[in-house]
Design an enzyme around this catalytic site. Structure first.
Site, PDB file in Angstrom:
ATOM      1  N   GLU A  47       0.737  -0.978   0.070  1.00  0.00           N
ATOM      2  CA  GLU A  47       0.579  -0.155  -0.153  1.00  0.00           C
ATOM      3  C   GLU A  47       1.116   1.369   0.108  1.00  0.00           C
ATOM      4  OE1 GLU A  47      -1.523   0.747   3.806  1.00  0.00           O
ATOM      5  OE2 GLU A  47      -3.428   1.751   2.819  1.00  0.00           O
ATOM      6  N   LYS A 127      -9.452   2.138  -1.988  1.00  0.00           N
ATOM      7  CA  LYS A 127      -9.577   1.817  -0.412  1.00  0.00           C
ATOM      8  C   LYS A 127     -11.534   2.323   0.003  1.00  0.00           C
ATOM      9  CE  LYS A 127      -7.195   1.328   3.847  1.00  0.00           C
ATOM     10  NZ  LYS A 127      -5.558   1.325   4.632  1.00  0.00           N
ATOM     11  N   CYS A 172      -4.549  -2.769   2.875  1.00  0.00           N
ATOM     12  CA  CYS A 172      -4.624  -2.847   4.171  1.00  0.00           C
ATOM     13  C   CYS A 172      -5.945  -2.916   5.138  1.00  0.00           C
ATOM     14  CB  CYS A 172      -3.816  -1.101   4.737  1.00  0.00           C
ATOM     15  SG  CYS A 172      -2.789  -1.133   6.608  1.00  0.00           S
TER      16      CYS A 172
END
Ligand code: CDV
Length: 311
Positions: A47, A127, A172
């Protein structure tokens, strides 16, 4: 016909504030070459791979933090990686901070891109589960301000068609949420790729330090097993200007077993020859979604966010 492919995960050691993107991309290219020497067809990078994990810092003006963002694909900074990957015939996942102009306003996302072994851009993910706060908590050794710098992703959880099957991407904190993986699996994903930056210390609660790595591995293993899919997980880790982050990058089989794991907190390539048919028996038996899922009882999953007690 065998469906075995070598997948690599390229863990990164720290990226400091003063490191240039050119220096960072040179490290990525070096790891790409190492992955190629292992016969890899796909590589997963972390990430926000091009910069330090900047959401730990407080910035007020875009002029201060825009330096961390990329515009266009490939951006100028990414170009050497895209060119080398295409020359080597390797596909990859790369996390980066995305900035774009849309509908008359500037938008910023925590994004990953999936690039095919022929250099084609196969898809993008933004995300969705952004952790932390918009405003600084204060009284902490560092902040976690993803909600300050990024919008919530607006592209859902697609499963992208690749020459090796369907792959899903997440980033993540998404890995801690089972909904992330189930949606991708329902769309046919057999491989989940993800990058992460996980601070060693939980600033919201004084947890024992070992739980950070335990919860990381727990999430990866359950995602793999409960969906009969491979998981490729790449950390950016070590001490970035004194702020520690966990390593533990891993390749997890659809059985839930970790088949390769990084041992350092530095740049490190791990690789495994993955049988992409291994998960098929799991998806035909215990997790045959079509036969066993009971959606008539899953209403609250999409109808509510927090706990609601009826009585
Ligand atoms: N970059 C992240 O999303 N980090 C979170 C931390 C803040 C818990 C993670 O889930 O690892």
């Amino acid at each position: 016909m065998s469906r075995k492919e070598v997948f690599a995960v390229a863990q990164m050691g720290p990226v400091h504030l003063h490191d240039t993107k050119a220096q960072v991309v040179a490290r990525l290219v070096e790891m790409l070459r190492e992955a190629h020497s292992h016969g890899a067809r796909w590589v997963t990078f972390p990430e926000l791979a091009l910069t330090t994990f900047f959401p730990r810092y407080i910035y007020d003006n875009p002029e201060e933090y825009d330096v961390f963002f990329e515009e266009g694909l490939p951006s100028l900074a990414m170009l050497p990686l895209f060119e080398e990957a295409k020359a080597l015939g390797i596909g990859f996942y790369l996390g980066y901070a995305e900035k774009l102009e849309e509908g008359g306003r500037t938008r910023r996302f925590n994004t990953s891109v999936l690039v095919g072994p022929d250099g084609a851009i196969l898809g993008k993910y933004r995300k969705i589960h952004l952790p932390g706060t918009k405003d600084p908590i204060g009284d902490r050794e560092f902040e976690h301000l993803e909600k300050r710098y990024f919008e919530v992703g607006d592209l859902g959880f697609p499963a992208f068609k690749t020459p090796s099957g369907r792959f899903g991407m997440c980033i993540c904190n998404d890995r801690r949420w089972p909904e992330t993986f189930r949606v991708m699996a329902l769309r046919g994903a057999e491989v989940f790729m993800l990058g992460y930056n996980t601070p060693t210390r939980n600033i919201h609660h004084p947890e024992p330090a070992h739980l950070r790595e335990f919860h990381n591995r727990l999430s990866l293993k359950s995602a793999a097993y409960q969906n009969g899919a491979w998981v490729m997980a790449a950390a950016k880790c070590g001490s970035e200007d004194g702020f520690a982050m966990i390593g533990g990058s891993a390749i997890v089989a659809p059985t839930g077993e970790v088949v390769a794991r990084a041992v350092s907190e530095d740049d490190e390539v791990i690789a495994y020859n993955c049988d992409l048919d291994l998960g098929a028996y799991i998806r035909r038996s215990v997790f045959d979604f079509a036969r066993h899922r009971r959606i008539e009882h899953y209403g609250p999953i999409t109808a509510q966010t927090g706990i609601e007690v009826t009585e």
